[in-house]
Design an enzyme around this catalytic site. Structure first.
Site, PDB file in Angstrom:
ATOM      1  CD  GLU A 112     -13.134  -9.784  -2.441  1.00 20.77           C
ATOM      2  OE1 GLU A 112     -13.157  -8.606  -1.618  1.00 20.77           O
ATOM      3  OE2 GLU A 112     -14.232 -10.069  -2.697  1.00 20.77           O
ATOM      4  CE  LYS A 114      -4.498  -9.090   3.334  1.00 23.02           C
ATOM      5  NZ  LYS A 114      -3.545  -8.116   3.317  1.00 23.02           N
ATOM      6  CG  ASP A 116      -0.033  -3.467   1.462  1.00 27.89           C
ATOM      7  OD1 ASP A 116      -0.588  -3.620   2.513  1.00 27.89           O
ATOM      8  OD2 ASP A 116       1.054  -3.481   1.088  1.00 27.89           O
ATOM      9  CE1 TYR A 240     -18.714  -9.668   3.284  1.00 23.79           C
ATOM     10  CE2 TYR A 240     -18.908  -8.277   5.329  1.00 23.79           C
ATOM     11  CZ  TYR A 240     -19.466  -9.330   4.386  1.00 23.79           C
ATOM     12  OH  TYR A 240     -19.637 -10.583   4.889  1.00 23.79           O
ATOM     13  CB  CYS A 420      33.953  10.727   8.929  1.00 21.12           C
ATOM     14  SG  CYS A 420      32.974  11.665   7.722  1.00 21.12           S
ATOM     15  CB  CYS A 438      31.126  12.168  11.006  1.00 22.01           C
ATOM     16  SG  CYS A 438      32.278  13.423  10.727  1.00 22.01           S
TER      17      CYS A 438
END
Length: 681
Positions: A112, A114, A116, A240, A420, A438
């Protein structure tokens, strides 16, 4: 039961069904308008019949704006992490070890995706959702039930249970009955479409972007206001099923049954009877997963038989019967052409790698952040280098290596900028800071615009209808050069050819309304470097007026608990600059709130002086944030966790059981809302 009460039950049942069809099956049979009308009808009826209150009513999915504190709940079944691998060879070895562990007995593997996101455990009793708990440390997690209920793909009640109780059968004759109590686990996710929209909104508001959907989902589910969670439109896939009386011995088969009960189960599942089928599944989804609406980062392999899972058992950290194969972050090699520099609101200067375009994770990448000077030195970067670029789980590309073998002899090393890039001011690097800054905060264009964007933000002055693009436009037109100029803007200056009259009026009105924003937020809105929301509150409450704060010495500032040398020096430097003083004086003249209110001043006392107080539970008279302010105004200190130094706990309803247990163990006094008011009278 009255006719209206019966109608409430009928509407709840129908709306649960329509939610399931829309968010799980993706097969709506009524229009959004019809759904909204039914929802409004139910809301009206429930308001007329408070005796029919039900925490699992469809109307409760909008969440609450009441702050809540998550209590910890022990998992009935530990939520162990899986062993991870990026190697097909490790998959082969795992498969061989399973075969050996089962003494050669034939077995199937459920393959299956996975996902995230953030792991979640859902407990159902008699067909109703009773608890949602995060993984936590695997032994116990946060009770986020209120937030979980806002996720529309998670059923609050199971129609199949009601049918089962009525007829003694499951919803479908071929479907096993629903257990009285069971647990189902899965992943809370933020869809890509929602993630992209959210980051766009955050960018326009000048807020930090989420790095990836996983971080966004995790941060959302842990938010203390379920009303905000509801707006974020999280999704969930369940993968599950646990319990004492499960329908089948097969994990795959149990999920097919759970889908018929009403759950949105893991997609793309397949049973494999040999190693080659597993490897084919891994290869197939390496590319196909990119077209999914949610983030995935690999494949999970589980021995399908629960009996065989029990026989294989666990190691100290993970089950022997499962393994996670993670896809390697996509990496490409391209050439570094030049390094440019961006200046942020606080003056922080960020180096950016400009590279030859390269296709990475489905998008063309030409730029990558280089973080700071130390990062550049760690790679010994040279102009013209061939660099390795990754996205991985992050949205922002990053350089992860250099192919030094391809470096040309005449290549020049990258030297960090000394001035800068916007205003030419020499850069400084403060002690303990990785970034260069800066210091020309009153004359550097990106800083000026950034400070205005910070000033109008929701947590500061909350000036609606203005965003970075509008501020940039006003700046280029010469309408604004600092935050005080906002209060000079007239409708006729920003309505263009007359077609923007409505939006122009809205902007000007919002600017004027901001004059009533409390003093603490005005201090935060000024954008003093290193002064965040919390330190702004400390400064406002200690000095009470802007005049006192402006005149404060370094020693006076250092005497405030929570204000260190960095913040103190920054405050002194800010008010030492004539330009900043002029801006503050102008803001005072426009009528902004420059002192604590009379109510805040009059409610101050020392009844709680020297006391460290923990707040827990839900309160009737004030929100948790309001009680924190009241404690501080009476000399007390708010602390987040219980220890032997805690003076007492201000406890409302539904105090977390773990906190109660710890308090009793340490002998910490528990004070009710009523007793608290007696203490500070």
């Amino acid at each position: 039961m009255t006719q209206e009460q019966q109608k409430i039950l009928q509407l709840r049942k129908e709306l649960h069904e329509h939610n399931h069809r829309y968010y799980v099956l993706n097969q709506p049979i009524i229009s959004d308008q019809e759904f909204d009308l039914m929802m409004h009808q139910l809301q009206d009826l429930e308001s007329k019949h408070p005796e029919m209150a039900d925490s699992n009513s469809p109307t409760q999915r909008v969440g609450s704006d009441i702050n809540q504190e998550f209590s910890q709940v022990a998992h009935r079944y530990p939520m162990l992490s899986l062993a991870n691998t990026y190697s097909e060879q490790d998959v082969r070895e795992w498969y061989a070890s399973v075969s050996k562990g089962l003494a050669g007995e034939p077995f199937e593997v459920c393959c299956e995706l996975k996902y995230d996101g953030l792991s979640i455990s859902l407990t159902y009793e008699e067909g109703r959702l009773v608890r949602g708990v995060t993984r936590g440390d695997g032994v116990q997690g946060d009770d986020v039930t209120g937030n979980v209920k806002t996720i529309r793909s998670i059923p609050l009640v199971l129609p199949a249970w009601e049918q089962q109780q009525k007829n003694g059968l499951s919803l479908f004759d071929e479907t096993p009955p629903i257990p009285r109590t069971f647990e189902i686990r899965g992943e809370i996710l933020m869809p890509w479409s929602v993630f992209d929209r959210l980051n766009k909104e955050r960018e326009e508001a000048g807020e930090t972007l989420f790095a990836n959907p996983r971080n966004a989902a995790s941060g959302t589910l842990k938010n203390l206001k379920s009303e905000l969670v509801a707006k974020r439109q999280l999704d969930a896939y369940l993968y599950y099923l646990l319990g004492e009386t499960l329908p089948c011995d097969g994990h795959y088969e149990n999920l097919q049954v759970a889908e018929k009960w009403g759950f949105k189960v893991s997609q793309g599942m397949k049973k494999a009877s040999n190693l080659q089928e597993i490897l084919d599944f891994i290869a197939f989804w390496e590319q196909e997963r990119r077209s999914l609406p949610v983030a995935t980062d690999g494949i999970v392999l589980k021995v399908n038989s629960l009996r065989q899972q029990r026989a294989l058992g666990f190691t100290a950290k993970s089950p022997r019967w499962a393994i996670a194969f993670k896809y390697k972050a996509e990496r490409e090699c391209t050439r570094l052409r030049e390094v440019t520099y961006q200046v942020g609101r606080t003056g922080a200067v960020t180096p950016v790698a400009n590279m030859d375009p390269v296709l990475l994770a489905g998008t063309t990448v030409k730029r990558a952040t280089l973080n700071n000077e130390d990062f550049i030195r760690s790679f010994d970067l040279h102009i013209g280098d061939y660099v390795f670029v990754e996205k991985g789980g992050e949205i922002i590309p990053k350089i992860v290596g250099v192919d030094t073998d391809r470096r040309e002899p005449q290549a020049q090393p990258v030297h960090f900028a000394t001035h800068c890039p916007e205003c030419g001011t020499p850069l400084v690097r403060y002690e303990g800071e990785a970034a260069h800054y800066c210091p020309n905060d009153t004359g550097c264009p990106p800083q000026i615009k950034g400070r205005i964007e910070h000033f109008i933000a929701r947590k500061a002055m909350n000036i609606e209808s203005l965003g970075p693009e509008t501020i940039d436009d006003y700046f280029r037109q010469g309408l604004v050069h600092n935050v005080a100029d906002l209060y000079d803007i007239k409708v006729e200056q920003i309505n263009g050819d007359g077609s923007r009259q409505k939006s122009a009026v809205k902007i000007v009105n919002s600017i004027q309304q901001s004059k009533s924003v409390p003093f603490e937020r005005v201090v935060f809105a000024l954008g003093i470097r290193f002064v965040g929301e919390t330190s702004a509150k400390m400064l406002a409450r200690h000095f009470k007026t802007i005049d006192a704060l402006m005149e404060a010495s370094l020693d006076e500032l250092l005497q405030i608990e929570g204000v260190g040398e960095v913040i103190a020096k920054s405050v002194v430097d800010y008010f030492h600059k004539p330009d900043n003083k002029r801006i503050v004086e102008r803001l005072k003249g426009y009528g902004l709130t420059m002192a604590l209110s009379e109510k805040q001043m009059s409610e101050k006392g020392d009844a709680l002086a020297g006391k460290s107080i923990v707040i827990s539970g839900v309160f009737q008279q004030h929100s948790r944030e309001e009680y924190k302010e009241i404690i501080e105004r009476h000399g007390g200190k708010n602390v987040g966790s219980i220890s032997s130094k805690t003076s007492f706990i201000l406890a409302g309803d539904n105090m977390g059981p773990s906190k109660l247990q710890k308090a009793q163990k340490l002998g910490i006094e528990i004070v009710s809302e009523e007793d608290f008011w007696e203490m500070i009278k």
